[in-house]
Scaffold this motif. Structure first.
Motif, PDB file in Angstrom:
ATOM      1  N   PHE A  36       0.956  -1.089  -0.130  1.00 47.69           N
ATOM      2  CA  PHE A  36       0.163  -0.090  -0.244  1.00 47.69           C
ATOM      3  C   PHE A  36       0.794   1.399   0.030  1.00 47.69           C
ATOM      4  O   PHE A  36       0.304   2.239   0.176  1.00 47.69           O
ATOM      5  N   ASP A  37       2.284   1.035  -0.341  1.00 51.97           N
ATOM      6  CA  ASP A  37       3.146   2.281  -0.341  1.00 51.97           C
ATOM      7  C   ASP A  37       2.679   3.383  -1.515  1.00 51.97           C
ATOM      8  O   ASP A  37       2.560   4.543  -0.970  1.00 51.97           O
ATOM      9  N   GLY A  38       2.144   2.859  -2.546  1.00 59.64           N
ATOM     10  CA  GLY A  38       1.576   3.811  -3.628  1.00 59.64           C
ATOM     11  C   GLY A  38       0.391   4.343  -3.165  1.00 59.64           C
ATOM     12  O   GLY A  38       0.178   5.616  -3.618  1.00 59.64           O
ATOM     13  N   PHE A  39      -0.426   3.638  -2.471  1.00 59.89           N
ATOM     14  CA  PHE A  39      -1.834   4.165  -2.104  1.00 59.89           C
ATOM     15  C   PHE A  39      -1.766   5.198  -1.204  1.00 59.89           C
ATOM     16  O   PHE A  39      -2.320   6.338  -1.230  1.00 59.89           O
ATOM     17  N   VAL A  40      -0.837   4.949  -0.422  1.00 60.69           N
ATOM     18  CA  VAL A  40      -0.594   5.996   0.987  1.00 60.69           C
ATOM     19  C   VAL A  40       0.023   7.269   0.377  1.00 60.69           C
ATOM     20  O   VAL A  40      -0.531   8.342   0.740  1.00 60.69           O
ATOM     21  N   LYS A  41       0.813   7.256  -0.640  1.00 62.94           N
ATOM     22  CA  LYS A  41       1.216   8.425  -1.342  1.00 62.94           C
ATOM     23  C   LYS A  41       0.173   9.054  -2.247  1.00 62.94           C
ATOM     24  O   LYS A  41       0.161  10.440  -1.827  1.00 62.94           O
ATOM     25  N   MET A  42      -1.094   8.286  -2.617  1.00 62.85           N
ATOM     26  CA  MET A  42      -2.049   8.956  -3.335  1.00 62.85           C
ATOM     27  C   MET A  42      -2.818   9.748  -2.309  1.00 62.85           C
ATOM     28  O   MET A  42      -3.221  10.939  -2.377  1.00 62.85           O
ATOM     29  N   VAL A  43      -3.085   9.144  -1.196  1.00 63.91           N
ATOM     30  CA  VAL A  43      -3.850   9.765  -0.141  1.00 63.91           C
ATOM     31  C   VAL A  43      -3.251  10.885   0.477  1.00 63.91           C
ATOM     32  O   VAL A  43      -3.706  12.126   0.628  1.00 63.91           O
ATOM     33  N   THR A  44      -1.905  10.858   0.574  1.00 68.86           N
ATOM     34  CA  THR A  44      -1.094  12.066   1.303  1.00 68.86           C
ATOM     35  C   THR A  44      -1.174  13.114   0.413  1.00 68.86           C
ATOM     36  O   THR A  44      -1.075  14.375   0.712  1.00 68.86           O
ATOM     37  N   LYS A  45      -0.987  12.965  -0.953  1.00 67.57           N
ATOM     38  CA  LYS A  45      -1.023  14.045  -2.072  1.00 67.57           C
ATOM     39  C   LYS A  45      -2.456  14.701  -2.058  1.00 67.57           C
ATOM     40  O   LYS A  45      -2.536  15.827  -2.304  1.00 67.57           O
ATOM     41  N   ALA A  46      -3.506  13.885  -1.964  1.00 69.06           N
ATOM     42  CA  ALA A  46      -4.662  14.511  -1.733  1.00 69.06           C
ATOM     43  C   ALA A  46      -5.173  15.099  -0.666  1.00 69.06           C
ATOM     44  O   ALA A  46      -5.953  16.242  -0.630  1.00 69.06           O
ATOM     45  N   HIS A  47      -4.941  14.361   0.545  1.00 72.58           N
ATOM     46  CA  HIS A  47      -5.388  15.009   1.490  1.00 72.58           C
ATOM     47  C   HIS A  47      -4.154  15.086   2.515  1.00 72.58           C
ATOM     48  O   HIS A  47      -3.819  14.173   3.584  1.00 72.58           O
ATOM     49  N   PRO A  48      -3.232  15.824   2.484  1.00 76.04           N
ATOM     50  CA  PRO A  48      -2.205  16.311   3.403  1.00 76.04           C
ATOM     51  C   PRO A  48      -2.414  16.304   4.819  1.00 76.04           C
ATOM     52  O   PRO A  48      -3.427  16.563   5.316  1.00 76.04           O
ATOM     53  N   GLY A  49      -1.603  15.519   5.552  1.00 73.85           N
ATOM     54  CA  GLY A  49      -1.799  15.549   7.045  1.00 73.85           C
ATOM     55  C   GLY A  49      -2.581  14.370   7.404  1.00 73.85           C
ATOM     56  O   GLY A  49      -2.804  14.405   8.740  1.00 73.85           O
ATOM     57  N   THR A  50      -3.159  13.789   6.554  1.00 77.68           N
ATOM     58  CA  THR A  50      -3.877  12.418   7.101  1.00 77.68           C
ATOM     59  C   THR A  50      -3.267  11.538   7.857  1.00 77.68           C
ATOM     60  O   THR A  50      -2.259  11.289   7.332  1.00 77.68           O
ATOM     61  N   ASN A  51      -3.710  11.036   9.139  1.00 76.18           N
ATOM     62  CA  ASN A  51      -3.031  10.090   9.744  1.00 76.18           C
ATOM     63  C   ASN A  51      -3.464   8.546   9.019  1.00 76.18           C
ATOM     64  O   ASN A  51      -4.579   8.251   9.311  1.00 76.18           O
ATOM     65  N   ILE A  52      -2.484   7.991   8.733  1.00 75.65           N
ATOM     66  CA  ILE A  52      -2.734   6.712   7.814  1.00 75.65           C
ATOM     67  C   ILE A  52      -2.062   5.558   8.775  1.00 75.65           C
ATOM     68  O   ILE A  52      -0.824   5.404   9.225  1.00 75.65           O
ATOM     69  N   THR A  53      -2.739   4.436   9.172  1.00 78.62           N
ATOM     70  CA  THR A  53      -2.396   3.485   9.701  1.00 78.62           C
ATOM     71  C   THR A  53      -2.492   2.263   8.446  1.00 78.62           C
ATOM     72  O   THR A  53      -3.544   1.746   8.539  1.00 78.62           O
ATOM     73  N   VAL A  54      -1.513   1.318   8.237  1.00 79.04           N
ATOM     74  CA  VAL A  54      -1.533   0.281   7.302  1.00 79.04           C
ATOM     75  C   VAL A  54      -1.155  -0.814   8.356  1.00 79.04           C
ATOM     76  O   VAL A  54      -0.123  -0.830   8.900  1.00 79.04           O
ATOM     77  N   ILE A  55      -2.025  -1.383   8.919  1.00 78.31           N
ATOM     78  CA  ILE A  55      -1.834  -2.632  10.026  1.00 78.31           C
ATOM     79  C   ILE A  55      -0.679  -3.609   9.748  1.00 78.31           C
ATOM     80  O   ILE A  55      -1.225  -4.363   8.344  1.00 78.31           O
ATOM     81  N   LYS A  56      -0.006  -3.768  10.283  1.00 78.22           N
ATOM     82  CA  LYS A  56       1.065  -4.981  10.117  1.00 78.22           C
ATOM     83  C   LYS A  56       0.544  -6.234  10.894  1.00 78.22           C
ATOM     84  O   LYS A  56       0.901  -6.052  12.108  1.00 78.22           O
ATOM     85  N   ALA A  57      -0.003  -6.995  10.272  1.00 79.51           N
ATOM     86  CA  ALA A  57      -0.601  -8.125  10.932  1.00 79.51           C
ATOM     87  C   ALA A  57      -0.793  -9.375  10.142  1.00 79.51           C
ATOM     88  O   ALA A  57      -1.283  -9.018   9.147  1.00 79.51           O
ATOM     89  N   PHE A  58      -0.481 -10.593  10.325  1.00 75.40           N
ATOM     90  CA  PHE A  58      -0.844 -11.667   9.377  1.00 75.40           C
ATOM     91  C   PHE A  58      -0.275 -11.501   7.927  1.00 75.40           C
ATOM     92  O   PHE A  58      -1.146 -11.660   6.876  1.00 75.40           O
ATOM     93  N   ASP A  59       0.921 -11.161   7.948  1.00 70.61           N
ATOM     94  CA  ASP A  59       1.373 -10.817   6.662  1.00 70.61           C
ATOM     95  C   ASP A  59       1.866 -12.054   5.685  1.00 70.61           C
ATOM     96  O   ASP A  59       2.155 -13.110   6.215  1.00 70.61           O
ATOM     97  N   GLY A  60       1.782 -12.077   4.596  1.00 71.66           N
ATOM     98  CA  GLY A  60       2.166 -13.067   3.608  1.00 71.66           C
ATOM     99  C   GLY A  60       1.562 -14.412   3.841  1.00 71.66           C
ATOM    100  O   GLY A  60       0.183 -14.397   4.113  1.00 71.66           O
ATOM    101  N   PRO A  61       2.187 -15.371   4.299  1.00 71.63           N
ATOM    102  CA  PRO A  61       1.490 -16.745   4.490  1.00 71.63           C
ATOM    103  C   PRO A  61       0.729 -16.814   5.669  1.00 71.63           C
ATOM    104  O   PRO A  61      -0.162 -17.549   5.927  1.00 71.63           O
ATOM    105  N   ASP A  62       0.974 -16.039   6.508  1.00 75.40           N
ATOM    106  CA  ASP A  62       0.331 -15.702   8.086  1.00 75.40           C
ATOM    107  C   ASP A  62      -1.091 -15.407   7.668  1.00 75.40           C
ATOM    108  O   ASP A  62      -1.928 -15.503   8.556  1.00 75.40           O
ATOM    109  N   SER A  63      -1.266 -14.940   6.380  1.00 80.91           N
ATOM    110  CA  SER A  63      -2.876 -14.248   6.265  1.00 80.91           C
ATOM    111  C   SER A  63      -3.705 -15.606   5.972  1.00 80.91           C
ATOM    112  O   SER A  63      -4.892 -15.477   5.821  1.00 80.91           O
ATOM    113  N   LEU A  64      -3.162 -16.688   5.894  1.00 81.96           N
ATOM    114  CA  LEU A  64      -4.066 -17.994   6.030  1.00 81.96           C
ATOM    115  C   LEU A  64      -4.502 -18.554   7.390  1.00 81.96           C
ATOM    116  O   LEU A  64      -5.341 -19.386   7.245  1.00 81.96           O
TER     117      LEU A  64
END
Length: 286
Positions: A36-64
């Protein structure tokens, strides 16, 4: 001095009024926050100052991991953001993340989630394999998946928690421990509480499209699904809608559901597509 203080006070008030609400993002299967790095950049550009949290949990194969376990963790992380932002937050969930977020919202009293943006998610389940995998397996593979998924041993696998075989309705209701109780299709002692929590949403945004190539049927992203003959039954004709089982009809009738159907977008491209962001997402991140 009095004039300066008044201007400062006015500035603070305007900031409170016009500041963008925090955004929390839940990723999909086999994914992680870096997608979501690219998506976060889009949000930040459109709405500067937005507090964005991309939750780091159950990444990769742990998502099963089983979805109820994932719900517990993601809910805890979302609550931490809510506790620091009692004015409310927005929640964007992608792919399998949307099914997790449905459970998160249902089991989270007073969640303060204003808008739930569901980005190409199998909200009423999945019955099909991805376009990439199709060429490597026999055509009728999906017809046999229930024999694996609808067992106690495999209900610990996330995909099996939302595998919805329209030809095996009885087994789905009996053996699937996640989606049927979440939909209030089977007995759930907390059904009224879960429905109440769902109805606390101010807005539900449903985004999907016919060229997705993964979510099957793609209409599941908008609460549509197959009937027993594999004809598509749209959201407003679904039994869970007609019975208002978990609040979907109430949300619809009060004008709180916005649906977007976008062609030409593959499943892995939704969160990187500028048109999708500009048309379907950015207007709701205020």
């Amino acid at each position: 001095m009095a004039m300066l203080l008044q201007l400062l006070l006015t500035s603070l008030i305007l900031h409170q009024v016009y500041a963008y609400k925090p955004l929390v993002i839940v990723h999909g299967i086999f994914s992680d926050p870096t997608h979501f790095d690219g998506f976060v950049k889009m949000v930040t550009k459109a709405h500067p100052g937005t507090n964005i949290t991309v939750i780091k949990a159950f990444d990769g194969p742990d998502s099963l991991a089983p979805l109820w376990s994932q719900v517990e963790k993601f809910r805890s992380d979302v609550k931490a953001v809510v506790d620091n932002n009692p004015q409310g937050i927005h929640l964007l969930c992608y792919s399998q993340g949307g099914v997790i977020c449905r459970g998160l919202i249902a089991t989270f009293p007073n969640h303060k989630i204003d808008t739930f943006i569901s980005l190409s998610c199998p909200l009423l389940g999945q019955y099909g394999v991805t376009d990439v995998v199709k060429k490597y397996i026999r055509a009728k593979f999906r017809e046999d998946v229930y024999k694996i998924c609808y067992t106690e041993a495999f209900q610990v696998v996330s995909v099996c928690n939302y595998w919805n075989d329209p030809h095996q309705r009885e087994k789905y209701l009996k053996e699937n421990i996640y989606l049927p109780p979440l939909n209030n299709e089977t007995y759930n002692s907390k059904s009224l509480e879960w429905k109440k929590n769902f109805l606390q949403l101010k807005k539900l945004i449903l985004i999907g499209g016919p060229d997705d190539g993964v979510i099957t049927p793609w209409q599941s992203s908008q609460f549509g699904f197959y009937d027993a003959n594999e004809n598509i039954v749209e959201m407003t004709n679904q039994e869970v809608f007609l019975k208002d089982s978990f609040g979907l009809q109430s949300m619809h009738d009060s004008g709180r559901i916005q649906t977007y159907t976008i062609s030409g977008v593959a499943h892995t491209s939704w969160h990187d597509n500028q048109t999708v962001f500009d048309k379907c997402i950015e207007p709701w991140l205020t």
